[in-house]
Design a protein around this motif. Structure first.
Motif, short mmCIF file in Angstrom:
data_model
loop_
_atom_site.label_atom_id
_atom_site.label_comp_id
_atom_site.label_asym_id
_atom_site.label_seq_id
_atom_site.Cartn_x
_atom_site.Cartn_y
_atom_site.Cartn_z
N PRO A 44 0.68 -1.24 0.08
CA PRO A 44 -0.23 -0.14 -0.14
C PRO A 44 0.88 1.25 -0.07
N LEU A 45 2.01 1.26 0.72
CA LEU A 45 2.82 2.42 0.76
C LEU A 45 3.34 2.85 -0.73
N LEU A 50 3.49 5.47 -5.70
CA LEU A 50 3.19 5.79 -7.27
C LEU A 50 2.25 6.94 -7.44
N ALA A 51 1.25 6.89 -6.60
CA ALA A 51 0.25 7.99 -6.80
C ALA A 51 0.84 9.47 -6.60
N GLU A 54 3.01 10.25 -9.42
CA GLU A 54 2.49 10.66 -10.62
C GLU A 54 1.97 12.05 -10.66
N ARG A 55 1.36 12.52 -9.32
CA ARG A 55 0.88 13.76 -9.26
C ARG A 55 1.95 14.98 -9.23
N ALA A 56 3.24 14.48 -8.65
CA ALA A 56 4.59 15.25 -8.83
C ALA A 56 5.12 15.40 -10.03
N LEU A 64 9.69 3.40 -12.23
CA LEU A 64 10.24 2.57 -11.18
C LEU A 64 9.58 1.91 -10.25
N ALA A 65 8.26 2.78 -9.78
CA ALA A 65 7.25 2.25 -9.07
C ALA A 65 6.31 1.09 -9.88
N HIS A 66 6.21 1.17 -11.31
CA HIS A 66 5.56 0.31 -11.96
C HIS A 66 6.34 -1.08 -12.08
N GLN A 67 7.59 -0.77 -12.16
CA GLN A 67 8.64 -2.02 -12.19
C GLN A 67 8.56 -2.95 -11.13
N HIS A 68 8.63 -2.08 -10.00
CA HIS A 68 8.38 -2.78 -8.48
C HIS A 68 7.13 -3.36 -8.16
#
Length: 169
Positions: A44-45, A50-51, A54-56, A64-68
């Motif tokens: 969840p973290l 990721l969210a 994306e906003r930033a 990288l977040a999608h990869q993990h």
């Protein structure tokens, strides 16, 4: 910044201090270390990171977040979700990010193969192999080659089963 209480994750302290633009960095950048220690509690973290990324507008961090997430979902038996994250990560990864693209493409191919989309999987894995070779990314080349070999072995087993060679007697 004030000290955090024992049950508050470091990213939560950053949010409380008004440092939202930095809050996503801690869980995301430490993710490889986290998955070796704690599994589901940190997902969840990572999703939150990721969210926030994306906003930033931090595209590299989003990929990288999608990869993990792809790696985690694939390892935990959710190949369709893994394929969705890999596809989104690939759509955002710029061509100069060749190592990340190779990893995402390889994971995408593995996820597609696990969902039965073997033709598409073979194309992604072949692209990953070619891209790894073009950028002298040896580790990526080995991973893509290994995934292609596993896919070929599955296809060979399926062909033998179709011919009745692998039936139990």
């Amino acid at each position: 910044m004030r000290a955090r209480s024992p049950g508050t994750p470091p990213s939560g302290t950053r949010c409380a201090a008004g440092l939202h633009d930095r809050a996503w960095r801690l869980p995301l950048l430490q993710w490889p270390l986290i998955v070796w220690q704690v599994r589901d509690g940190w997902v969840p973290l990572l999703v939150r990171a990721l969210a926030l990324a994306e906003r930033a507008g931090h595209t590299e961090t989003v990929t990288l977040a999608h990869q993990h997430l792809t790696h985690h979902l694939l390892a935990n038996g959710s190949p369709a979700e893994a394929a969705a994250h890999a596809g989104r990560g690939l759509a955002l990864a710029p061509p100069p990010a060749a190592p990340r693209r190779v990893v995402l493409r390889t994971l995408y191919g593995q996820a597609l193969a696990a969902t039965g989309r073997t033709g598409e999987a073979a194309r992604q894995l072949g692209d990953a192999l070619r891209e790894a070779r073009a950028h002298a990314h040896e580790e990526g080349e080995k991973a893509a080659h290994s995934a292609l070999a596993a896919l070929a072995a599955l296809a060979a087993l399926a062909a033998l089963a179709a011919l009745g060679i692998l039936t139990d007697r």
